[in-house]
Write an enzyme that holds these catalytic residues in place. Structure first.
Site, mmCIF file in Angstrom:
data_model
loop_
_atom_site.group_PDB
_atom_site.id
_atom_site.type_symbol
_atom_site.label_atom_id
_atom_site.label_comp_id
_atom_site.label_asym_id
_atom_site.label_seq_id
_atom_site.Cartn_x
_atom_site.Cartn_y
_atom_site.Cartn_z
ATOM 1 N N LYS A 60 0.818 -1.212 0.000
ATOM 2 C CA LYS A 60 0.000 0.000 0.000
ATOM 3 C C LYS A 60 0.853 1.263 0.000
ATOM 4 O O LYS A 60 0.331 2.365 -0.168
ATOM 5 C CB LYS A 60 -0.941 -0.005 1.212
ATOM 6 C CG LYS A 60 -1.966 -1.145 1.170
ATOM 7 C CD LYS A 60 -2.913 -1.088 2.344
ATOM 8 C CE LYS A 60 -3.947 -2.225 2.267
ATOM 9 N NZ LYS A 60 -4.882 -2.204 3.413
ATOM 10 N N HIS A 130 -13.797 -21.852 5.173
ATOM 11 C CA HIS A 130 -12.716 -22.798 5.447
ATOM 12 C C HIS A 130 -13.043 -24.133 4.789
ATOM 13 O O HIS A 130 -14.118 -24.311 4.215
ATOM 14 C CB HIS A 130 -12.494 -22.956 6.954
ATOM 15 C CG HIS A 130 -11.798 -21.786 7.578
ATOM 16 N ND1 HIS A 130 -10.485 -21.476 7.303
ATOM 17 C CD2 HIS A 130 -12.249 -20.843 8.448
ATOM 18 C CE1 HIS A 130 -10.139 -20.397 7.983
ATOM 19 N NE2 HIS A 130 -11.191 -19.987 8.677
ATOM 20 N N ASN A 133 -16.420 -25.710 4.740
ATOM 21 C CA ASN A 133 -17.423 -25.005 3.931
ATOM 22 C C ASN A 133 -17.285 -25.331 2.452
ATOM 23 O O ASN A 133 -18.282 -25.534 1.750
ATOM 24 C CB ASN A 133 -17.286 -23.495 4.124
ATOM 25 C CG ASN A 133 -17.293 -23.078 5.579
ATOM 26 O OD1 ASN A 133 -16.382 -22.407 6.041
ATOM 27 N ND2 ASN A 133 -18.313 -23.482 6.313
ATOM 28 N N ASP A 161 -8.748 -27.960 1.258
ATOM 29 C CA ASP A 161 -7.557 -27.108 1.272
ATOM 30 C C ASP A 161 -6.429 -27.654 0.404
ATOM 31 O O ASP A 161 -5.899 -26.942 -0.448
ATOM 32 C CB ASP A 161 -7.041 -26.959 2.709
ATOM 33 C CG ASP A 161 -7.841 -25.953 3.510
ATOM 34 O OD1 ASP A 161 -8.734 -25.306 2.941
ATOM 35 O OD2 ASP A 161 -7.571 -25.808 4.713
#
Length: 425
Positions: A60, A130, A133, A161
């Site tokens: 940023k 996660h 889900n 995952d």
């Protein structure tokens, strides 16, 4: 010896487990992987840091952003673990990296790997989630579980995952790099854990539509009444797990008739007289579903008559498809000697797979204990910022630019360039 991915530069934005696993595998097979951490971050708890270097840069901050664009311009692969649009809003998305500008060269050959949990479009695209889900949304969680009418049972965070996420993403990266060798152009790899998990489960999903003439369903359809009823999903006694006399467990996968016959022979030899309330089964009735309740009772009773080690000794070397269920530490002792590793104590790091005959990935060392901060296990945020930014293969920044980065607060790390005001560190 040159490893398969030697010379491939990978810029990995720090994230949770699936993204770091992608970088770990690439690093194991020779890629130069640089992880981007936050400025001011402490020790990153990511244990998938083996073989990587870390830079701490602020995307940023204009100066930090320019440094990151410079790194991305030299990368063969960029790993994006964020929600859709995050890197684009920072000016670090695929289009910006490919186009270059502002003194940063274009990188048309970059493979930009974007890994998300949910699919990048649709009502879930910008939601947090996660593994449980993603697997739920894929339709697979409904099919997992061993009790009819019982709840679905999530398989830790392996299916979404790592299987549907990390390894599908890795496949996409390698395919894109292979195609680039012909076209000279990179591309965007879109990987999400919902779609990836479903693809890996093609066998199970298609098998759930099939009916065996004797077994009935092979894998449940996902309805409550089908859960645990499929022959390979908890329904068949000859495909399950049984407790032993000492509280251990034995896995049984005697599907084919010859293997099942041998399994029964070994059980009968260990328990010539069937335990009270049971009767020795006949091999010919293996696929008769009406006999399965009695068969399960027999297996339950017989396996409880001896210890796990006793059963292991009796079944080892046979084709009965029966082996012990090992704990984490037991598996390390049993598996690693076969792989030729000398590290079988303390924290044992799994060996890279697959094993290549001519250019294999080196086997990792095992850490000495749970508190060990060996770089094979953990990597400090910004530990290599100065080193990477000086590296001509990545950025090759002159000292005046390095001092500017540190003085502005856009970079930090364990080392700083000469000339930086200590008050700024």
């Amino acid at each position: 010896m040159s490893l398969p991915l030697s010379g491939v530069r990978v810029l990995e934005f720090a994230g949770l487990a699936p993204g770091p696993m992608v970088g770990l595998v690439l690093a194991d097979f020779g890629a130069d992987v640089v992880r981007v951490d936050r400025v001011g971050g402490a020790l990153n708890a990511d244990t998938l840091a083996r073989g990587k270097r870390s830079v701490a840069l602020d995307p940023k901050h204009p100066v930090g952003k320019l440094a990151l664009r410079t790194l991305a311009s030299r990368a063969d692969v960029v790993i994006d673990p964020f929600r859709p649009g995050v890197l684009e809003r920072l000016g670090l998305g695929p289009a910006a990296v490919q186009a270059g500008g502002d003194g940063v060269r274009a990188n048309e050959g970059v493979v930009f790997a974007r890994l998300t949990g949910f699919q990048r479009e649709g009502p879930y695209a910008n939601m947090a989630g996660h593994d449980i889900n993603y697997v739920a949304l894929s339709g697979l969680l409904s099919m997992l579980g061993t009790r009819r009418g019982g709840p679905p049972e999530p398989p830790s965070n392996l299916l979404g995952d790592f299987a549907g996420g990390s390894f599908i993403c890795l496949l996409g990266i390698l395919l894109a790099l292979f195609e680039r060798s012909r076209s000279g152009k990179g591309q965007v790899v879109e990987a999400d854990m919902v779609t990836g998990a479903r693809y890996l489960a093609t066998f199970s999903l298609l098998g759930s539509y099939l009916e065996h003439p004797q077994w009935g369903s092979i894998i449940g359809s996902g309805t409550n009444e089908s859960r645990g009823e499929g022959a390979l999903a908890g329904g068949a006694p000859w495909y399950g797990v049984y407790e032993t006399q000492d509280g251990g467990w034995m896995s049984v996968g005697a599907i084919e008739a010859p293997f099942y016959r041998q399994c029964l022979q070994i059980l009968a030899a260990a328990a010539p007289d069937a335990p009270s309330g049971t009767s020795a089964p006949a091999p010919a009735t293996q696929n008769d579903r009406s006999t399965w309740p009695q068969l399960r009772a027999y297996f339950d009773a017989v396996f409880r008559t001896r210890t796990r080690d006793d059963w292991t000794q009796r079944f080892t070397g046979t084709d009965a498809c029966v082996v012990p269920v090992l704990t984490r530490d037991e598996a390390a002792q049993a598996v690693l000697p076969a792989a030729g590793s000398e590290h079988a104590e303390g924290v044992v790091v799994p060996a890279p797979a697959p094993r290549l005959s001519r250019t294999p990935a080196p086997r990792p060392a095992g850490a000495s204990g749970a508190e060990d901060t060996d770089p094979h296990m953990l990597l400090g945020a910004g530990e290599h910022t100065l080193e990477v930014l000086r590296d001509a293969a990545w950025a090759g920044l002159p000292d005046r630019e390095l001092v500017r980065l540190w003085q502005s607060g856009a970079a930090d790390g364990s080392d700083a360039p000469d000339g930086v005001d200590d008050a700024k560190l």
